[in-house]
Scaffold this active site. Sequence first.
Site, short mmCIF file in Angstrom:
data_model
loop_
_atom_site.label_atom_id
_atom_site.label_comp_id
_atom_site.label_asym_id
_atom_site.label_seq_id
_atom_site.Cartn_x
_atom_site.Cartn_y
_atom_site.Cartn_z
NE ARG A 49 -5.40 -8.71 1.12
CZ ARG A 49 -6.15 -7.71 0.67
NH1 ARG A 49 -7.30 -7.98 0.03
NH2 ARG A 49 -5.81 -6.46 0.86
CG ASP A 84 -5.88 -1.80 -1.15
OD1 ASP A 84 -6.50 -1.39 -2.15
OD2 ASP A 84 -6.29 -2.75 -0.46
#
Length: 510
Positions: free
Chosen positions: A154, A433
């Site tokens: 990612r 996150d």
Amino acid sequence: MSGVRVLGGEVERGDEILTPDALEFVAELHRAFALEHAALMRRRADRRPLGFLPETQAIRDGDWRVAEAPEPLRDRRVEITGPTERKMTVNALNSGAKVWLADLEDANTPHWHNVVSGQVNLYDAARGTVEHTSPEGKHYTLRDDVPRPTIVVRPRGWHLPERHVEVDGRPAIGALVDFGLHFFHNAGLGRPYYYLPKMESHLEARLWNDVFTAAQRRLGVPHGTIRATVLIETIPAAFEMDEILYELREHASGLNAGRWDYLFSIIKYFRDAGRDFVLPDRNSITMTVPFMRAYTELLVHTCHKRGAFAMGGMAAFIPNRRDPEVTRDALAKVRDDKRREAGDGFDGSWVAHPDLVGECAEIFDQKFSGSPNQLDELRPEVSVTAEQLLDFASAGGSATRAGVASAVDVGVRYLMSWLGGNGAAAIHNLMEDAATAEISRSQLWQWVHNDVVLDDGTPVTADLVRDALAWAKEELEGEHLDLAVELFEQVALSDEFVDFLTLPAYERIG
């Protein structure tokens, strides 16, 4: 390397990644697409009325499918996510998951060291040579008795720059640095697979498709070798799922339901639209509330109609061996969540900790009955309207004092970790996150600016938030506490809404 400058310091083995040819490849991508990228970023500032686009009706009604999945991506029933830190790389590859989402975005602080060392670790992981010895002398190496997961990388979202690499005097596009370096060094081994975050329109998907086409042509990689899964984690993208898959159809692998970022995007998009668009405490917004059900059911229906994989959300819980009761209760919630996803037709789901791989796999194993996925679950009964996607009142609930305190506590704790270089933070038995901090601060901004009153009758004011921040400053401790409190106050209470907290935070790190 005409026009390319590396401004970051030395990183161990960085010379293996930041080669002249690799940097020139990144620069070529930047030069080819920077103007279109800038135009699309300006377009984001124009908040258009949300709905399914009339000009793309033919795409939604058309009979087309994405390219058939390559063998390594046909079984994705459990994907483990995490940053590309060395030890976590080894643990992810040993986890038994089908896929490792190697996260250079929300779970990674973009310190220059992290940016470069992450590429070093991905380089070694692709070749099966990654190992690690901790400062305490514990050695981590790849196991021979566990199949290694497929690696899906990612890169950063389109909005983030990389100020340590300049192309013709301007910061490089962070997404192209991440993608370009990885693709240049690893595409020749096959399996150049990616997760694409934070997209807001099919035009941004078209840009990624153009980047993929150019990159493959430049390195002589067969067209369509790249495969990309798009995170549907913004409210505008929820109305363009078909169109996003269509633009990437020769490179598309699927879509993912990114929960916290999706809620953050809703708040951001409707932050000043009035009380009808105010969301309650984030912990009260489960995946079973009607507007979230509409989002996930539309995603599964759209994906399977087009032959693409539908990937579920994150199980962020971290098992706590010292507290069996907490672990037992949390695992029960994880199982319920995964049963819902498997029952809805998802082809797999995310976990944040290796101990959850088996829990998740067992549920999808039972539902799949020997098949590698559920692409044949077409869900023809699903019909989702724009009104259902925008029915935020269906969440019910309210804003509470505990919600204010939790938003401040978790947001500050996360920023302390992020500023210290760790973008995947263990907070209250959850792996958090950047999405966690984003929804925390954006929710407070929305409550303050829409004169929300808590369920106990207390108005949510800037002073109330500052009182909670003062309490956090007294109760917490850590190297970056003062700066974390300062940044959180800035992004939660500024007059103008800051699009992404990682932008001002990025200016404060090395």
